[in-house]
Design a protein around this motif. Sequence first.
Motif, short mmCIF file in Angstrom:
data_model
loop_
_atom_site.label_atom_id
_atom_site.label_comp_id
_atom_site.label_asym_id
_atom_site.label_seq_id
_atom_site.Cartn_x
_atom_site.Cartn_y
_atom_site.Cartn_z
N ALA A 22 42.42 35.62 45.02
CA ALA A 22 41.27 35.94 44.88
C ALA A 22 39.93 35.28 45.97
CB ALA A 22 40.29 34.20 43.76
N HIS A 26 37.33 38.45 47.35
CA HIS A 26 35.75 37.77 47.31
C HIS A 26 35.60 38.58 48.59
CE1 HIS A 26 32.42 35.15 48.06
NE2 HIS A 26 32.70 35.54 49.00
N CYS A 81 33.63 39.57 42.82
CA CYS A 81 34.05 39.12 42.02
C CYS A 81 34.29 38.49 40.85
CB CYS A 81 34.25 37.22 42.73
SG CYS A 81 35.60 37.27 44.08
N THR A 113 37.98 34.59 40.22
CA THR A 113 37.72 35.19 40.76
C THR A 113 36.10 34.43 40.00
OG1 THR A 113 37.86 36.56 38.68
CG2 THR A 113 38.09 36.67 41.42
#
Length: 230
Positions: A22, A26, A81, A113
């Motif tokens: 995650a 990002h 995300c 996310t």
Amino acid sequence: MQGRRAFFAVFIVAGFVMKMIAEFVHEVCGHGLFVLLFGGTIKNVYICILWPYELSYIKWSPNGFTLAQMAWIYIGGILVCLWVSTLIQVFLFVKKKISWHFSLALFWLAFWTLVNATGYLIIGGLAPFGDIYELIKLGILTSLLSLVIGLIIFVIGFVTLSWILRRTLIGLFTPKKASLGVSLFWLIIPVLIMVMVASPERSLQVAYIPLAFIPALLSFVIEHFLVLSK
């Protein structure tokens, strides 16, 4: 018993691995994508295993970006995300049959996310930092707007992810234990907030910690009075 041990092992490992993925989503797929799209160059990427105590980051060459391009770069991590989390949630919501191993991995990625994006928006609205601070400086967001958008998106994700986790747990546990597991899961939010409060990188007040228990308390009410009472 062996099946439950395997479940908890996969649950913990998947949670850690998907947390790192995650962060990559990002920084690289979010910020980095727009940097490259606008002709910039990525100089360095740092993915922190201690997030949210310490922030991950990406560095790029300025390359004469316009204010509009800078805005897209700063908001890119949040947007990507949210896009990834939404796609995964929709997939898990409509998919009838899926292995619990695969379901757990995707669930964690959808969760991290979501929390990554809404965490920036909500915490950034309370005590601006990072991407939200830059977006406020550019006039794209205000603290209040960031907070409201973050809360709305988090509530939607809270409902969907709770349903997905409950369905996954019911495959291995009784309905009562599955509902309890969903409520206990949301205690991860106050843990994350306490880690943020301890971080010297943010000026988040201790007074916000009690508010972080709201998702877990709300989950308990929903699971006990709505789900199990059916």
